[in-house]
Motif scaffolding. Structure first.
Motif, mmCIF file in Angstrom:
data_model
loop_
_atom_site.group_PDB
_atom_site.id
_atom_site.type_symbol
_atom_site.label_atom_id
_atom_site.label_comp_id
_atom_site.label_asym_id
_atom_site.label_seq_id
_atom_site.Cartn_x
_atom_site.Cartn_y
_atom_site.Cartn_z
ATOM 1 N N VAL A 78 0.877 -1.173 0.000
ATOM 2 C CA VAL A 78 0.000 0.000 0.000
ATOM 3 C C VAL A 78 0.913 1.221 0.000
ATOM 4 O O VAL A 78 1.719 1.406 0.921
ATOM 5 N N VAL A 79 0.818 2.030 -1.042
ATOM 6 C CA VAL A 79 1.737 3.151 -1.241
ATOM 7 C C VAL A 79 0.958 4.465 -1.239
ATOM 8 O O VAL A 79 -0.060 4.581 -1.919
ATOM 9 N N THR A 80 1.444 5.437 -0.470
ATOM 10 C CA THR A 80 0.816 6.748 -0.395
ATOM 11 C C THR A 80 1.758 7.815 -0.950
ATOM 12 O O THR A 80 2.897 7.933 -0.502
ATOM 13 N N LEU A 81 1.281 8.553 -1.934
ATOM 14 C CA LEU A 81 1.956 9.758 -2.424
ATOM 15 C C LEU A 81 1.282 10.938 -1.737
ATOM 16 O O LEU A 81 0.224 11.395 -2.159
ATOM 17 N N ASP A 82 1.871 11.391 -0.632
ATOM 18 C CA ASP A 82 1.290 12.477 0.149
ATOM 19 C C ASP A 82 1.933 13.782 -0.313
ATOM 20 O O ASP A 82 2.988 14.190 0.165
ATOM 21 N N TYR A 83 1.284 14.447 -1.257
ATOM 22 C CA TYR A 83 1.853 15.663 -1.834
ATOM 23 C C TYR A 83 1.912 16.815 -0.841
ATOM 24 O O TYR A 83 2.945 17.496 -0.750
ATOM 25 N N PRO A 84 0.836 17.099 -0.073
ATOM 26 C CA PRO A 84 0.939 18.206 0.882
ATOM 27 C C PRO A 84 2.059 18.011 1.909
ATOM 28 O O PRO A 84 2.722 18.972 2.294
#
Length: 227
Positions: A78-84
Motif C-alpha cells: 500500500v503506497v501513499t503519495l502524500d503531496y501536501p
C-alpha cells in the motif's frame, strides 16, 4: 533508468523489450539494465531489470534525476503519495472497500491505474499519472464530446521520450468529478499524445493519494487541516 546511471554504476545491459508512450505510436525496442538491488529506507527490491531510456544528467548535481520508479514496483504494498506533506509512504495492509467517494476501484492498463471520472457530465475512464506535471490531459478526439466554454486554443507542443505532438487547451463548461472530489471549470488540455484521459499532478498534488495494489483500490485524502 538513464544511460548516465548505467555508466555511473556499470550496470550490465540486456534486452529491455519493446517500449511505447501513451500515444501508441512509434514504439521501439530498448536496452535493459540488470540491477542487483534497490533500497528505499528499510525496503529492498532485488534482481531487477530496468528499461534504459534517455541519456540522463551530464553531471552530478543535487536534484538531478537518474531514473523513475514505476507503479508496479510496489505491487505488493500500500503506497501513499502524500503531496501536501511531501512524503512517500510504503506499508503492508489494505484500504477499506470502495465507496465511490473517497475510495475507488481501479484497473491496470499498461502499468497505469485507471479510474472512472466525470468530465462535464461525460463519464470516462482516466489514468492517474504522477509523471504528468500538468492537470487534465485528454485525447484530441474528445474535444467535441465534452462541453467547452470556448473553442480550442493552441498551447504549444508536448513531448514524451519517443514522440512530440501539438497541444491545445480550453476551459470546461462544467465540473470534473473524481469520486466526491469536484473541480469547477478546470482548464483542460488536449493532445494526440494520449489515447485515454490523463489526470496529472496539477490535480492530485492537493491530496494524499493511496494505492492499495493487492486489492486495486485508490483513496484520495485531503490534509487534516482542511475543512
Amino acid at each position: 533508468v538513464t544511460g548516465a546511471l548505467v555508466e555511473k554504476l556499470k550496470l550490465p545491459l540486456v534486452d529491455g523489450g519493446a517500449i511505447s508512450d501513451g500515444s501508441g505510436m512509434k514504439g521501439r525496442r530498448a536496452d535493459g539494465a540488470r540491477n542487483r538491488s534497490i533500497a528505499l529506507g528499510t525496503l529492498s527490491f532485488n534482481q531487477l531489470t530496468a528499461t534504459v531510456l534517455g541519456e540522463g544528467p551530464a553531471q552530478e548535481r543535487e536534484g538531478e534525476v537518474y531514473g523513475t520508479l514505476g507503479f508496479e514496483l510496489f505491487r505488493e504494498y500500500v503506497v501513499t503519495l502524500d503531496y501536501p506533506a511531501q512524503q512517500l509512504r510504503i506499508a503492508i495492509g489494505q484500504l477499506p472497500a470502495a465507496d465511490g467517494k473517497q475510495v475507488l476501484n481501479y484497473r491496470l492498463d499498461h502499468g497505469s491505474p485507471h479510474i472512472p471520472v466525470e468530465i462535464g457530465g461525460v463519464v470516462l475512464e482516466a489514468s492517474i499519472d504522477s509523471g504528468n506535471i500538468g492537470g487534465i490531459l485528454l485525447p484530441l478526439s474528445l474535444s467535441n464530446k465534452v462541453p467547452l466554454r470556448a473553442p480550442l486554443q493552441r498551447a504549444g507542443r508536448v513531448a514524451s521520450a519517443l514522440n512530440e505532438f501539438d497541444l491545445y487547451r480550453a476551459e470546461l463548461d462544467g465540473d470534473v468529478r473524481i469520486g466526491e472530489i469536484a473541480i469547477s471549470r478546470p482548464l483542460l488540455f488536449f493532445s494526440d499524445l494520449v489515447q485515454a484521459p490523463n489526470v496529472g499532478r496539477g490535480v492530485i498534488r492537493s491530496f494524499a493519494v493511496t494505492f492499495d495494489q493487492p486489492h486495486m483500490r485508490v483513496q484520495f485524502s485531503r490534509p487534516h487541516t482542511e475543512k
